[in-house]
Write a protein that holds these residues in place. Structure first.
Motif, mmCIF file in Angstrom:
data_model
loop_
_atom_site.group_PDB
_atom_site.id
_atom_site.type_symbol
_atom_site.label_atom_id
_atom_site.label_comp_id
_atom_site.label_asym_id
_atom_site.label_seq_id
_atom_site.Cartn_x
_atom_site.Cartn_y
_atom_site.Cartn_z
ATOM 1 N N LYS A 1 4.000 4.181 4.373
ATOM 2 C CA LYS A 1 2.894 4.604 3.509
ATOM 3 C C LYS A 1 2.271 3.406 2.805
ATOM 4 O O LYS A 1 1.047 3.287 2.701
ATOM 5 C CB LYS A 1 3.389 5.621 2.475
ATOM 6 N N PHE A 2 3.140 2.524 2.302
ATOM 7 C CA PHE A 2 2.616 1.327 1.641
ATOM 8 C C PHE A 2 1.897 0.412 2.629
ATOM 9 O O PHE A 2 0.850 -0.165 2.308
ATOM 10 C CB PHE A 2 3.749 0.575 0.938
ATOM 11 N N LEU A 3 2.430 0.291 3.828
ATOM 12 C CA LEU A 3 1.793 -0.564 4.833
ATOM 13 C C LEU A 3 0.388 -0.066 5.162
ATOM 14 O O LEU A 3 -0.532 -0.860 5.420
ATOM 15 C CB LEU A 3 2.653 -0.612 6.103
ATOM 16 N N GLN A 4 0.209 1.240 5.157
ATOM 17 C CA GLN A 4 -1.097 1.812 5.446
ATOM 18 C C GLN A 4 -2.085 1.616 4.300
ATOM 19 O O GLN A 4 -3.303 1.706 4.499
ATOM 20 C CB GLN A 4 -0.951 3.310 5.745
ATOM 21 N N MET A 5 -1.586 1.338 3.105
ATOM 22 C CA MET A 5 -2.449 1.245 1.924
ATOM 23 C C MET A 5 -2.571 -0.169 1.377
ATOM 24 O O MET A 5 -3.072 -0.356 0.267
ATOM 25 C CB MET A 5 -1.898 2.168 0.821
ATOM 26 N N LEU A 6 -2.118 -1.155 2.111
ATOM 27 C CA LEU A 6 -2.089 -2.524 1.578
ATOM 28 C C LEU A 6 -3.457 -3.015 1.117
ATOM 29 O O LEU A 6 -3.546 -3.773 0.144
ATOM 30 C CB LEU A 6 -1.497 -3.486 2.620
ATOM 31 N N ASN A 7 -4.517 -2.612 1.779
ATOM 32 C CA ASN A 7 -5.858 -3.061 1.393
ATOM 33 C C ASN A 7 -6.253 -2.563 0.010
ATOM 34 O O ASN A 7 -7.117 -3.155 -0.643
ATOM 35 C CB ASN A 7 -6.901 -2.608 2.424
ATOM 36 N N LYS B 1 12.130 4.331 5.130
ATOM 37 C CA LYS B 1 11.217 3.898 6.192
ATOM 38 C C LYS B 1 9.859 4.574 6.033
ATOM 39 O O LYS B 1 8.804 3.939 6.172
ATOM 40 C CB LYS B 1 11.829 4.233 7.554
ATOM 41 N N ASP B 2 9.846 5.868 5.721
ATOM 42 C CA ASP B 2 8.592 6.608 5.564
ATOM 43 C C ASP B 2 7.768 6.048 4.406
ATOM 44 O O ASP B 2 6.539 5.905 4.519
ATOM 45 C CB ASP B 2 8.878 8.091 5.316
ATOM 46 N N THR B 3 8.455 5.747 3.298
ATOM 47 C CA THR B 3 7.747 5.201 2.142
ATOM 48 C C THR B 3 7.186 3.824 2.461
ATOM 49 O O THR B 3 6.067 3.484 2.067
ATOM 50 C CB THR B 3 8.682 5.125 0.923
ATOM 51 N N ALA B 4 7.976 3.018 3.188
ATOM 52 C CA ALA B 4 7.514 1.684 3.580
ATOM 53 C C ALA B 4 6.234 1.786 4.410
ATOM 54 O O ALA B 4 5.278 1.018 4.201
ATOM 55 C CB ALA B 4 8.605 0.973 4.373
ATOM 56 N N ALA C 1 23.150 -3.828 5.460
ATOM 57 C CA ALA C 1 22.196 -3.076 6.279
ATOM 58 C C ALA C 1 20.785 -3.563 5.980
ATOM 59 O O ALA C 1 20.469 -3.935 4.847
ATOM 60 C CB ALA C 1 22.315 -1.590 5.961
ATOM 61 N N GLN C 2 19.936 -3.580 7.009
ATOM 62 C CA GLN C 2 18.562 -4.021 6.821
ATOM 63 C C GLN C 2 17.787 -2.948 6.076
ATOM 64 O O GLN C 2 17.783 -1.775 6.467
ATOM 65 C CB GLN C 2 17.908 -4.307 8.176
ATOM 66 N N GLY C 3 17.125 -3.322 5.004
ATOM 67 C CA GLY C 3 16.373 -2.362 4.206
ATOM 68 C C GLY C 3 14.950 -2.831 3.982
ATOM 69 O O GLY C 3 14.646 -4.022 4.103
ATOM 70 N N TYR C 4 14.074 -1.878 3.645
ATOM 71 C CA TYR C 4 12.685 -2.210 3.338
ATOM 72 C C TYR C 4 12.555 -2.516 1.849
ATOM 73 O O TYR C 4 13.084 -1.792 1.007
ATOM 74 C CB TYR C 4 11.760 -1.050 3.712
ATOM 75 N N VAL C 5 11.830 -3.583 1.565
ATOM 76 C CA VAL C 5 11.674 -4.038 0.188
ATOM 77 C C VAL C 5 10.187 -4.154 -0.135
ATOM 78 O O VAL C 5 9.423 -4.757 0.630
ATOM 79 C CB VAL C 5 12.353 -5.420 -0.026
ATOM 80 N N LEU C 6 9.763 -3.564 -1.242
ATOM 81 C CA LEU C 6 8.383 -3.647 -1.706
ATOM 82 C C LEU C 6 8.270 -4.816 -2.679
ATOM 83 O O LEU C 6 9.029 -4.895 -3.656
ATOM 84 C CB LEU C 6 7.986 -2.338 -2.396
ATOM 85 N N VAL C 7 7.338 -5.745 -2.416
ATOM 86 C CA VAL C 7 7.231 -6.957 -3.227
ATOM 87 C C VAL C 7 5.812 -7.132 -3.751
ATOM 88 O O VAL C 7 4.856 -6.536 -3.233
ATOM 89 C CB VAL C 7 7.648 -8.215 -2.436
ATOM 90 N N TYR C 8 5.696 -7.995 -4.770
ATOM 91 C CA TYR C 8 4.393 -8.343 -5.336
ATOM 92 C C TYR C 8 4.224 -9.852 -5.276
ATOM 93 O O TYR C 8 5.021 -10.606 -5.842
ATOM 94 C CB TYR C 8 4.282 -7.855 -6.786
ATOM 95 N N ASN C 9 3.167 -10.306 -4.555
ATOM 96 C CA ASN C 9 2.817 -11.720 -4.484
ATOM 97 C C ASN C 9 1.736 -11.999 -5.519
ATOM 98 O O ASN C 9 0.636 -11.441 -5.458
ATOM 99 C CB ASN C 9 2.276 -12.066 -3.087
#
Length: 888
Positions: free
Chosen positions: A234-240, A229-232, A74-82
């Motif tokens: 939230k992170f997208l909104q705070m990327l800056n 999805k909701d947590t993903a 299943a497709q899932g959201y993954v939080l990564v660090y570059n």
């Protein structure tokens, strides 16, 4: 005129000089940038600005025979660090914010880091201590803890060989505690002290991931896997506010039915061995997951798919500015199985409920304590194809615990890989009052008998062995790995051998008075009771031990001990001794393969068992009659020289030869020669042995090997016990199920298989698995029908009649109640009989064959109810139709 010309020339010269100076300066700067610092800037460009971000391929699905998903991606959201220079400047403050958001939203950080805190310990996914030690050494070497040790050892011995250096370094690495390893990595990763141990470890996980992945090129470090999805968002909104942090999508392995089918599915996990093999195949050994056990491992190459990736340009904060190129990932192949999900579920549920019932009513059967009815297996086979309809091993496990890093708790880890056998053993002993079986021994002494310290592990004082298979092991496949005596489920096989060899007919009768004379020793069957005159049908129906022992005696007298085995081999119950036939049912996953009693197997088994007995007697210095003898230690010692090892092996081989060949090959002088050399060469055995003591020593060996062991090799009891499914007979549930399937279909043994077809990601058939015949037994049809008549009687009016009394479909079967070795022995260790049942249905035109066993389950008749539940699920449409017809 001359002055003007001179002025003009001077002006041009000045301009030329200035230009030359400017260009020289630029050239010098370019030289400095491109040549002197070119490598540095190139590395920064390659490692910091332009990166390839790999894209995992979805693993292929695993489907049941009806298309139901047993494993999928299943497709899932993954939080990564570059990681970039800029993002690293705020790493700790950024991660503080990230961890807070994860915690507030009930999301877990990815955590497959084997170094734990509170308490400090390593958790490597293996139940074998030696394997765990190897993984610990690799863990420490990968992180450079070997370098200082290696330098110190070499400073003291410059000429040390590479092999000796590696051995010494590994020995020292194992001495570094988990706590000291943690402290070393805190320093290595520059993690501040102002955080708790748990917080420091959370930082360490990401730092360590980045370092381990740097060995195989750049890759973002995963912070959290399969976030909501909701947590993903939230992170997208705070990327800056979170330099280096990004949200990607990635396929996550999922098992929608949880533990259903774990016996054959397997799971995925980090690469823990064969690193070079996987590296050569393009795996990132620091982060890629591979199949472990079951079909996930067996078909890794087909299921894994092909990786993709993107070439991207990152800004200073690790954010993607531009995609420069991409390569699509491609899903793995889909496996469609012969397994029926509904039948599998019914078998697992019924087996679990039966074991629970046995534990709750532990003394509901005569001569049985079913308190530890915690393990079992069930197999159902299509008798006309060899396709496996259900394959059950209990207890099971949830493969989802391993597909998402960090989901496995410490409690689950210990249950799966590092059980506390001391704690379990004490509870087991007290629950059954087992100390009462060992006069004068304390609880600790009994614990050391049932769960001894594993001395094969160097310097071990805590790891115990489950010597008598008492502890329930979720990762041990009881259906394909466990070798157990078949008990009375073997009697139809004895009947086939008797009929085919011609020593009996279906009408041969024998008077069963609940005893049998085995060469002077009277075997008693008081629990079964006397059955009076029985023929083949009633002997199977009533499970008459004396009848089948008599059949074995007749076979032995007419054709020899190996005749029973000759027919059993045709049905897959072992392979002929010395043959090149592969010992396998054909199943695609790992299996053991048991053997039927035969003379060669008998000799080898006696030689192995009595060698162990002899070595124990010699080490203790007391012979079997209680007399003192010279102590000799033949066990391997890590300090043994090559010469001492050779001498010990020669003595062991001589002992085994004495067991197999008897007094004609007992070489007293050779024993004297070898023992004399051993006591001179071996510091652990150094002593002077007088002639008298040497004679006593050799006489003790003679008594064990010749008078005891060899004399038992040729007694009629061996084949007589085998004929009722005891003695040396031991098979896996899978073997027994296949033997019954072969009998049910009229004598054709098929290769067993789980996979029916391979499909591409669009559902198109790539390959269809065709039924394959391993052997046509050529057993006469009338003989098979005679045996089937007895099995029909078992379900109609025999030992399984109660279970099938109200079942509308005609079936046939055989119950079995098998002891481990002897009733006295299993009582002493707190165990009870295996409860077994075999059968097939429908009676007139068989489609499905089953085998069920409950370890420590008591009487086999109880397992017939599980078989009935399997039939109910398999014939559900037919039963539903017949019920509707009756109601109408």
């Amino acid at each position: 005129m001359k002055k003007k010309k001179l002025f003009k020339n001077t002006r041009y010269t000045a301009i030329t000089v200035i230009m030359l100076l400017i260009f020289s300066t630029m050239a010098g700067r370019l030289f400095f940038l491109q040549v002197v610092q070119g490598k540095q800037y190139m590395e920064q460009s390659n490692n910091r600005a332009i990166r390839e971000i790999p894209e995992a391929a979805p693993r292929g699905d695993i489907l049941d025979c009806k298309g139901n998903k047993l494993a999928t991606s299943a497709q899932g959201y993954v939080l990564v660090y570059n990681q970039t220079d800029e993002s690293d400047k705020t790493f700790f403050s950024t991660m503080d914010k990230v961890f807070k958001i994860l915690d507030e939203n009930g999301q877990n950080q990815q955590d497959d880091f084997e170094l734990k805190v509170n308490p400090f310990q390593f958790q490597f996914r293996s139940d074998d201590e030696n394997t765990r030690n190897s993984l610990e050494i690799k863990f420490k070497r990968d992180r450079g803890l070997n370098e200082a040790i290696q330098k110190k050892i070499k400073s003291k011995n410059e000429d040390i060989s590479d092999d000796n250096l590696k051995t010494q370094v590994n020995k020292e690495l194992l001495k570094i505690s988990a706590e000291d390893t943690f402290k070393a990595l805190l320093k290595e990763y520059k993690i501040p002290n102002g955080y708790s141990l748990e917080e420091q470890r959370r930082f360490m996980i990401i730092r360590d991931t980045l370092k381990m992945q740097s060995f195989s090129g750049y890759k973002p470090a995963t912070i959290a896997n399969n976030i909501s999805k909701d947590t993903a968002f939230k992170f997208l909104q705070m990327l800056n506010e979170l330099p280096g942090v990004d949200v990607n999508t990635q396929p996550i392995r999922s098992y929608p039915n949880k533990d259903l089918g774990s016996a054959f599915l397997g799971y995925i996990s980090k690469i823990a061995s064969n690193y070079e093999k996987y590296k050569d195949k393009g795996y990132d050994i620091s982060s890629d997951y591979v199949g472990q056990g079951g079909l996930e491992a067996a078909f890794e190459d087909r299921l894994k798919g092909s990786k993709g990736g993107r070439i991207v340009k990152l800004n200073k904060n690790g954010r993607v500015l531009e995609e420069l190129g991409s390569r699509d990932s491609y899903p793995g192949q889909t496996l469609q199985l012969t397994i029926d999900k509904d039948v599998q579920a019914a078998a697992e549920k019924s087996l679990d409920e039966r074991m629970e019932e046995l534990r709750q009513n532990a003394y509901g059967q005569e001569r049985a304590d079913t308190t530890n009815a915690t393990r079992g297996a069930a197999v159902a086979i299509n008798v006309n194809t060899g396709g496996i309809i259900a394959l059950v091993s209990r207890p099971g496990y949830d493969p989802n615990d391993f597909s998402i890093p960090g989901k496995l708790t410490t409690e689950q880890y210990n249950q799966y890989f590092n059980p506390n056998l001391e704690e379990f053993g004490i509870k087991y002993i007290r629950q059954r009052n087992i100390t009462a079986n060992y006069a004068g021994k304390s609880e600790d002494e009994v614990l050391n008998i049932l769960f001894p310290i594993d001395k094969s592990i160097k310097n071990n004082t805590t790891i115990r062995q489950d010597l008598y298979d008492i502890y329930p092991k979720p990762f041990y496949n009881y259906a394909t790995q466990s070798l157990i005596p078949p008990g009375s489920t073997f009697k139809p096989m004895t009947a086939i051998a008797g009929l085919e060899s011609g020593v009996i007919t279906p009408y041969f009768s024998y008077y069963d008075n609940a005893t049998y004379n085995q060469g002077g020793r009277i075997a008693r069957f008081d629990l079964d009771g006397a059955n009076g005159w029985v023929n083949l049908t009633t002997a199977i129906q009533k499970s008459s031990n004396p009848y089948f022992m008599e059949v074995a005696r007749l076979i032995r007298n007419a054709f020899g001990d190996d005749t029973l085995a000759k027919y059993a081999w045709k049905f897959g119950l072992g392979v002929p001794s010395g043959s090149e036939e592969k010992p396998s049912t054909g199943i695609e996953i790992s299996e053991n393969y048991g053997q039927v009693y035969n003379t060669v197997f008998n000799e080898n088994t006696f030689a192995r068992n009595y060698l162990a007995n002899t070595m124990s007697v010699l080490k203790n210095g007391v012979d079997d009659r209680g007399s003192s003898i010279v102590k000799i230690d033949l066990y391997d010692n890590e300090n043994d020289s090559d010469k001492v090892k050779s001498l010990k092996n020669d003595i062991k081989n001589l002992i085994q030869n004495s067991i197999k060949s008897g007094k004609t090959a007992f070489d007293k002088e050779k024993y004297k020669e070898l023992f004399s050399k051993l006591t001179l060469e071996d510091s652990n055995n150094k002593k002077n042995i007088s002639d008298k003591d040497m004679d006593s020593l050799i006489q003790a060996i003679y008594y064990i090997t010749v008078s005891d062991a060899n004399s038992q090799l040729d007694v009629p009891a061996n084949i007589e016990n085998a004929a009722i499914g005891q003695g040396l007979n031991q098979f896996t549930p899978l073997q027994i199920a296949n033997y019954i399937a072969t009998l049910a279909n009229g004598g054709t043994r098929y290769k067993l298989h789980l996979v029916d077809k391979f499909l591409d990601s669009d559902g198109n058939v790539i390959e269809k698995v065709k039924p394959e015949v391993l052997e046509n037994t050529e057993v006469k049809a009338e003989n098979i029908e005679a045996v089937k008549a007895g099995m029909e009687a078992v379900n109609e009016k025999g030992t399984a009649a109660k279970a099938f009394a109200d079942f509308p479909i005609k079936t046939a079967g055989k119950t079995g109640t098998a002891t481990i070795v002897s009733q006295e022995h299993q009582t002493q260790i707190g165990r009870t009989d295996y409860a077994e049942y075999v059968g097939y249905a429908p009676l007139d035109k068989p489609e499905i064959a089953v085998y069920v066993v409950v370890f420590d389950g008591g009487m086999g008749s109880g397992s017939a109810y599980i078989a009935k539940d399997i039939y109910s699920a398999y014939f559900s449409k037919q039963l539903s139709t017949s019920t509707s017809s009756v109601n109408n």
